[in-house]
Design an enzyme around this catalytic site. Structure first.
Site, short mmCIF file in Angstrom:
data_model
loop_
_atom_site.label_atom_id
_atom_site.label_comp_id
_atom_site.label_asym_id
_atom_site.label_seq_id
_atom_site.Cartn_x
_atom_site.Cartn_y
_atom_site.Cartn_z
N GLY A 71 33.49 37.11 46.47
CA GLY A 71 32.56 37.76 47.38
C GLY A 71 31.11 37.41 47.13
O GLY A 71 30.33 37.24 48.09
N ASN A 151 31.13 50.26 49.29
CA ASN A 151 31.97 50.22 48.10
C ASN A 151 31.87 51.47 47.24
O ASN A 151 32.69 51.67 46.34
CB ASN A 151 31.61 49.00 47.26
CG ASN A 151 30.14 48.95 46.89
OD1 ASN A 151 29.30 48.86 47.78
ND2 ASN A 151 29.82 49.02 45.60
N GLN A 179 35.28 45.29 50.51
CA GLN A 179 36.04 46.53 50.36
C GLN A 179 36.96 46.80 51.55
O GLN A 179 38.00 47.43 51.41
CB GLN A 179 35.09 47.72 50.17
CG GLN A 179 34.48 47.82 48.79
CD GLN A 179 35.51 48.06 47.69
OE1 GLN A 179 36.58 48.60 47.91
NE2 GLN A 179 35.16 47.66 46.49
N SER A 199 37.08 38.97 49.02
CA SER A 199 37.40 38.59 47.64
C SER A 199 38.83 38.98 47.33
O SER A 199 39.28 40.09 47.66
CB SER A 199 36.44 39.30 46.68
OG SER A 199 36.63 38.85 45.36
N THR A 237 36.58 20.86 43.30
CA THR A 237 38.04 20.87 43.46
C THR A 237 38.53 22.30 43.64
O THR A 237 38.18 23.19 42.86
CB THR A 237 38.72 20.24 42.23
OG1 THR A 237 38.25 18.90 42.09
CG2 THR A 237 40.24 20.22 42.39
N CYS A 326 27.35 49.50 35.44
CA CYS A 326 27.32 49.98 34.06
C CYS A 326 26.86 48.83 33.17
O CYS A 326 27.48 47.77 33.16
CB CYS A 326 28.69 50.46 33.63
SG CYS A 326 29.29 51.88 34.57
#
Length: 381
Positions: A71, A151, A179, A199, A237, A326
């Site tokens: 993402g 999110n 999300q 993602s 690649t 965090c």
């Protein structure tokens, strides 16, 4: 003791089918998709088969899907390269105050290059209003980047309505759907999106792989330079095993599977809210129960510092989060809740995010609630 894992908005465990698919590809399909011999051609066929699977999930064309590392790369590519390409047509960009850092940081970077960025405020539910968007949009606007679903709170944004407003405008429309992609039905034939980021590790796929949807007809300067992979749009690649794993994860996301998981998540949410109310816990839902992602529940426990609550839950083998970054063992204030309530509001440092996944059970939620209620009562005595 097994963890009760309720932090699926951060990342999800890989599904066994994904692991099996990746193992098979790593064992037997080791060719370079760009090689012209038989082993390479077989790898290329696998690559294109996954591209087809992802395209179909969005009602898009296969050549509109670009494989990326996730993402963050997808967001950066769409935002930075579009801004640089269109800078002669204007230097105004629009985003929201509640975006993921993968969008906010590129915007801040572009500000250092002379671009003007409007960070749209949100209402008390955490949603952007159409009125605020219309007020911000002007003739110099060249890019709009607004997330599909938040999110931290799970609130869905008015993507379709914004797309309608941009139909006759020069601005390119990007959405971070990291999300939302795994839970919402997204039909790109019905909404005016030019770029969409997703993602794999949010949908029980592997980390380090994702994709960027680029609508046909929209130019894109390559973010990475080198070989001619991905039709010269993204050098390097391809991570075939990771892409294959992502494809298997996407195959699991049928309309019926999404609906079943959504119903399950909603039952979990109702159970949690009901038990908190019955236990006379002082809490408040951050956001609204309407127009939101079903797998995210953000709760403010009044008078309970979230870092302390997280620590006690962790000691009891429960994994949740604050929904904020965090760093070095410290919990930073949530920029999303600050945008909703204002800096210094108690909810900013007294809220946690609970997020569900396919492997969670009612028994786990019941056990979690016993631990949560006991912990909150102990911390507020």
């Amino acid at each position: 003791m097994k963890y009760i894992y309720l932090d699926h908005a951060a990342t999800t465990p890989m599904h066994p089918d994904v692991i099996n698919e990746m193992t098979e590809v790593m064992t037997t399909n080791y060719g370079n998709p760009s090689s012209i011999h038989g082993v390479g051609r077989e790898a290329h066929r696998k690559l294109e088969a996954v591209r087809q699977i992802i395209a179909e999930s969005l009602h898009a064309a296969p050549h509109e899907i670009i494989f990326t590392s996730g993402g963050t790369e997808s967001d950066n590519t769409a935002i930075i390269e579009t801004a640089l390409r269109m800078k002669d047509k204007g230097k105004h960009l629009i985003t929201t105050a509640v975006e993921h850092p993968a969008v906010l940081e590129p915007m801040k970077y572009l500000e250092t290059m002379g671009f003007d960025v409007t960070y749209l405020p949100v209402d008390s539910s955490g949603r952007v209003t159409i009125e605020a968007f219309e007020e911000a949009l002007n003739e110099e606007t060249i890019l709009v980047s607004i997330m599909y679903g938040n999110n931290e709170t799970g609130q869905l944004m008015p993507i379709k309505e914004i797309g309608e407003l941009l139909k006759e405008h020069q601005a390119v429309f990007h959405t971070d759907a990291v999300q939302a992609y795994g839970s919402e039905e997204i039909d790109l034939q019905k909404i005016g999106i030019d770029f969409l980021s997703a993602s794999a590790h949010k949908i029980n796929g592997p980390k380090g792989v994702g994709f960027l949807y680029k609508r046909e007809g929209i130019r894109l300067l390559p973010f990475m330079h080198g070989g001619e992979q991905e039709e010269k749009r993204r050098a390097g690649t391809e991570n075939l095993a990771g892409i294959a794993g992502m494809g298997k994860a996407v195959e699991r996301l049928s309309t019926e599977a999404k609906l079943q998981q959504k119903k399950k998540n909603q039952q979990f949410q109702l159970l949690i809210l009901k038990q908190l109310t019955e236990a006379e816990i002082a809490y408040q839902l951050n956001g609204s129960q309407e127009q939101k992602l079903s797998h995210i529940l953000n709760l403010w426990f009044k008078g309970v510092p979230n870092d302390l609550l997280l620590m006690h839950l962790d000691l009891n083998h429960v994994a949740v989060s604050t929904g904020s970054a965090c760093t070095a063992g410290t919990v930073e204030p949530s920029h999303v809740l600050e945008a909703m309530y204002g800096e210094g509001h108690p909810a900013v440092n007294e809220s946690i995010r609970i997020s569900f996944g396919y492997e969670n059970t009612e028994e786990e939620i019941a056990k979690f609630m016993d631990i949560l209620i006991q912990t909150v009562k102990r911390l507020t005595e």
